[in-house]
Motif scaffolding. Structure first.
Motif, PDB file in Angstrom:
ATOM      1  N   GLU A 116       5.226  36.958  57.603  1.00  0.00           N
ATOM      2  CA  GLU A 116       4.483  35.734  57.343  1.00  0.00           C
ATOM      3  C   GLU A 116       5.209  34.846  56.339  1.00  0.00           C
ATOM      4  OE1 GLU A 116       0.580  36.856  56.094  1.00  0.00           O
ATOM      5  OE2 GLU A 116       0.164  37.961  57.936  1.00  0.00           O
ATOM      6  N   LEU A 117       5.932  35.467  55.403  1.00  0.00           N
ATOM      7  CA  LEU A 117       6.634  34.718  54.365  1.00  0.00           C
ATOM      8  C   LEU A 117       7.928  34.090  54.883  1.00  0.00           C
ATOM      9  CD1 LEU A 117       6.973  33.836  51.437  1.00  0.00           C
ATOM     10  CD2 LEU A 117       7.999  36.067  50.974  1.00  0.00           C
ATOM     11  N   THR A 118       8.639  34.770  55.748  1.00  0.00           N
ATOM     12  CA  THR A 118       9.947  34.309  56.205  1.00  0.00           C
ATOM     13  C   THR A 118       9.927  32.901  56.806  1.00  0.00           C
ATOM     14  OG1 THR A 118      10.696  36.586  56.497  1.00  0.00           O
ATOM     15  CG2 THR A 118      11.916  34.881  57.675  1.00  0.00           C
ATOM     16  N   PRO A 119       9.009  32.563  57.721  1.00  0.00           N
ATOM     17  CA  PRO A 119       9.011  31.190  58.260  1.00  0.00           C
ATOM     18  C   PRO A 119       8.769  30.131  57.178  1.00  0.00           C
ATOM     19  CG  PRO A 119       7.665  32.617  59.644  1.00  0.00           C
ATOM     20  CD  PRO A 119       8.020  33.400  58.407  1.00  0.00           C
ATOM     21  N   LYS A 120       7.902  30.432  56.222  1.00  0.00           N
ATOM     22  CA  LYS A 120       7.635  29.493  55.132  1.00  0.00           C
ATOM     23  C   LYS A 120       8.877  29.313  54.272  1.00  0.00           C
ATOM     24  CE  LYS A 120       2.825  30.963  54.902  1.00  0.00           C
ATOM     25  NZ  LYS A 120       1.842  31.684  54.095  1.00  0.00           N
ATOM     26  N   ALA A 121       9.551  30.413  53.984  1.00  0.00           N
ATOM     27  CA  ALA A 121      10.768  30.358  53.170  1.00  0.00           C
ATOM     28  C   ALA A 121      11.871  29.592  53.897  1.00  0.00           C
ATOM     29  CB  ALA A 121      11.228  31.772  52.818  1.00  0.00           C
ATOM     30  N   GLN A 122      11.994  29.808  55.186  1.00  0.00           N
ATOM     31  CA  GLN A 122      13.007  29.086  55.962  1.00  0.00           C
ATOM     32  C   GLN A 122      12.719  27.596  55.997  1.00  0.00           C
ATOM     33  OE1 GLN A 122      12.801  31.344  59.611  1.00  0.00           O
ATOM     34  NE2 GLN A 122      14.532  32.644  59.015  1.00  0.00           N
ATOM     35  N   ALA A 123      11.456  27.225  56.094  1.00  0.00           N
ATOM     36  CA  ALA A 123      11.091  25.808  56.091  1.00  0.00           C
ATOM     37  C   ALA A 123      11.448  25.176  54.745  1.00  0.00           C
ATOM     38  CB  ALA A 123       9.604  25.627  56.392  1.00  0.00           C
ATOM     39  N   LEU A 124      11.189  25.880  53.648  1.00  0.00           N
ATOM     40  CA  LEU A 124      11.554  25.385  52.325  1.00  0.00           C
ATOM     41  C   LEU A 124      13.070  25.268  52.191  1.00  0.00           C
ATOM     42  CD1 LEU A 124      10.816  24.540  49.436  1.00  0.00           C
ATOM     43  CD2 LEU A 124      10.959  26.969  48.821  1.00  0.00           C
ATOM     44  N   GLU A 125      13.775  26.250  52.698  1.00  0.00           N
ATOM     45  CA  GLU A 125      15.240  26.229  52.666  1.00  0.00           C
ATOM     46  C   GLU A 125      15.787  24.986  53.365  1.00  0.00           C
ATOM     47  OE1 GLU A 125      18.814  28.862  54.656  1.00  0.00           O
ATOM     48  OE2 GLU A 125      17.021  29.910  53.979  1.00  0.00           O
ATOM     49  N   GLN A 126      15.299  24.697  54.547  1.00  0.00           N
ATOM     50  CA  GLN A 126      15.762  23.528  55.296  1.00  0.00           C
ATOM     51  C   GLN A 126      15.400  22.229  54.575  1.00  0.00           C
ATOM     52  OE1 GLN A 126      14.003  24.128  59.148  1.00  0.00           O
ATOM     53  NE2 GLN A 126      15.498  25.680  59.736  1.00  0.00           N
ATOM     54  N   PHE A 127      14.192  22.156  54.037  1.00  0.00           N
ATOM     55  CA  PHE A 127      13.743  20.968  53.305  1.00  0.00           C
ATOM     56  C   PHE A 127      14.641  20.714  52.095  1.00  0.00           C
ATOM     57  CE2 PHE A 127      11.294  19.246  49.745  1.00  0.00           C
ATOM     58  CZ  PHE A 127      10.917  18.018  50.267  1.00  0.00           C
ATOM     59  N   LEU A 128      14.889  21.743  51.305  1.00  0.00           N
ATOM     60  CA  LEU A 128      15.714  21.574  50.105  1.00  0.00           C
ATOM     61  C   LEU A 128      17.163  21.242  50.443  1.00  0.00           C
ATOM     62  CD1 LEU A 128      14.320  24.405  47.811  1.00  0.00           C
ATOM     63  CD2 LEU A 128      13.907  21.939  47.641  1.00  0.00           C
ATOM     64  N   GLU A 129      17.694  21.851  51.479  1.00  0.00           N
ATOM     65  CA  GLU A 129      19.064  21.525  51.892  1.00  0.00           C
ATOM     66  C   GLU A 129      19.172  20.052  52.259  1.00  0.00           C
ATOM     67  OE1 GLU A 129      20.799  25.779  53.511  1.00  0.00           O
ATOM     68  OE2 GLU A 129      19.965  24.389  54.979  1.00  0.00           O
ATOM     69  N   GLN A 130      18.183  19.545  52.961  1.00  0.00           N
ATOM     70  CA  GLN A 130      18.194  18.134  53.359  1.00  0.00           C
ATOM     71  C   GLN A 130      18.063  17.224  52.139  1.00  0.00           C
ATOM     72  OE1 GLN A 130      14.758  16.826  55.582  1.00  0.00           O
ATOM     73  NE2 GLN A 130      15.908  15.163  56.547  1.00  0.00           N
ATOM     74  N   LYS A 131      17.153  17.547  51.228  1.00  0.00           N
ATOM     75  CA  LYS A 131      16.908  16.693  50.065  1.00  0.00           C
ATOM     76  C   LYS A 131      18.024  16.768  49.025  1.00  0.00           C
ATOM     77  CE  LYS A 131      12.960  14.861  51.110  1.00  0.00           C
ATOM     78  NZ  LYS A 131      12.822  13.427  51.321  1.00  0.00           N
ATOM     79  N   LEU A 132      18.588  17.966  48.821  1.00  0.00           N
ATOM     80  CA  LEU A 132      19.589  18.147  47.768  1.00  0.00           C
ATOM     81  C   LEU A 132      21.027  18.020  48.252  1.00  0.00           C
ATOM     82  CD1 LEU A 132      17.982  21.173  45.889  1.00  0.00           C
ATOM     83  CD2 LEU A 132      17.919  18.748  45.236  1.00  0.00           C
ATOM     84  N   GLY A 133      21.237  18.238  49.535  1.00  0.00           N
ATOM     85  CA  GLY A 133      22.589  18.157  50.066  1.00  0.00           C
ATOM     86  C   GLY A 133      23.463  19.339  49.692  1.00  0.00           C
ATOM     87  N   VAL A 134      22.849  20.482  49.384  1.00  0.00           N
ATOM     88  CA  VAL A 134      23.596  21.703  49.085  1.00  0.00           C
ATOM     89  C   VAL A 134      23.025  22.838  49.925  1.00  0.00           C
ATOM     90  CG1 VAL A 134      24.128  21.028  46.709  1.00  0.00           C
ATOM     91  CG2 VAL A 134      22.101  22.392  47.157  1.00  0.00           C
ATOM     92  N   ASP A 135      23.804  23.904  50.054  1.00  0.00           N
ATOM     93  CA  ASP A 135      23.305  25.083  50.744  1.00  0.00           C
ATOM     94  C   ASP A 135      22.224  25.735  49.893  1.00  0.00           C
ATOM     95  OD1 ASP A 135      24.988  24.892  52.953  1.00  0.00           O
ATOM     96  OD2 ASP A 135      26.584  26.003  51.965  1.00  0.00           O
ATOM     97  N   VAL A 136      21.155  26.144  50.527  1.00  0.00           N
ATOM     98  CA  VAL A 136      20.080  26.858  49.849  1.00  0.00           C
ATOM     99  C   VAL A 136      19.967  28.221  50.501  1.00  0.00           C
ATOM    100  CG1 VAL A 136      17.611  26.910  49.337  1.00  0.00           C
ATOM    101  CG2 VAL A 136      18.852  24.739  49.271  1.00  0.00           C
ATOM    102  N   GLU A 137      19.939  29.244  49.670  1.00  0.00           N
ATOM    103  CA  GLU A 137      19.789  30.611  50.170  1.00  0.00           C
ATOM    104  C   GLU A 137      18.473  31.159  49.638  1.00  0.00           C
ATOM    105  OE1 GLU A 137      21.889  35.002  49.886  1.00  0.00           O
ATOM    106  OE2 GLU A 137      22.920  33.270  49.046  1.00  0.00           O
ATOM    107  N   ILE A 138      17.653  31.658  50.544  1.00  0.00           N
ATOM    108  CA  ILE A 138      16.382  32.259  50.171  1.00  0.00           C
ATOM    109  C   ILE A 138      16.540  33.770  50.264  1.00  0.00           C
ATOM    110  CG2 ILE A 138      13.951  32.509  50.772  1.00  0.00           C
ATOM    111  CD1 ILE A 138      14.596  29.687  49.802  1.00  0.00           C
TER     112      ILE A 138
END
Length: 105
Positions: free
Chosen positions: A37-59
Motif C-alpha cells: 500500500e505504501l509503495t505506490p504512494k512513495a513512487q508518486a511522491l518520488e515522481q512529483f519531487l523529481e519533476q519539481k526539483l529536477g534531481v533524482d529522488v530515491e525512496i
C-alpha cells in the motif's frame, strides 16, 4: 514542505539556474502500513519531487526505523517520514530536526 526546504536553505537553489546543488535526494519511509500500500504512494511522491526539483529522488522503505536512523546518521538518507518516537531518537543521535508535522484534530 519543499518550499520550506528551499526558503530555509536546506536545499539550495541557484537564482540563476533554478537548479538544486544535489544529484540525488534520498527519502526514507518508516513502513507504518503494508509495503504494497505504501509503495505506490512513495513512487508518486518520488515522481512529483523529481519533476519539481529536477534531481533524482530515491525512496527507501526499510523494514524498521533503525535502518532509517542509521542511514541519516551516516549520510545515506537525506530526509524521512517517521513518527514522533523515531524522530526523537533520530534527533538525539544525529541532530536532525523535524521540518513538518502532521496535525490530527
Amino acid at each position: 514542505g519543499i518550499q520550506y526546504l528551499i526558503e530555509n536553505n536546506i536545499i539550495k537553489v541557484s537564482s540563476d539556474s533554478k537548479s538544486v546543488d544535489i544529484d540525488t535526494l534520498t527519502i526514507g519511509f518508516i513502513p507504518v502500513e503494508k509495503a504494497d500500500e505504501l509503495t505506490p504512494k512513495a513512487q508518486a511522491l518520488e515522481q512529483f519531487l523529481e519533476q519539481k526539483l529536477g534531481v533524482d529522488v530515491e525512496i527507501v522503505v526499510p523494514t524498521n526505523y533503525e535502518t532509517i536512523i542509521e542511514g541519516m546518521r551516516f549520510g545515506h538518507i537525506d530526509a524521512a517520514f517517521m513518527g514522533t518516537g523515531p524522530a526523537w531518537i533520530t534527533h538525539q543521535r544525529t541532530g536532525a530536526e523535524a521540518i513538518m508535522a502532521e496535525l490530527v484534530k
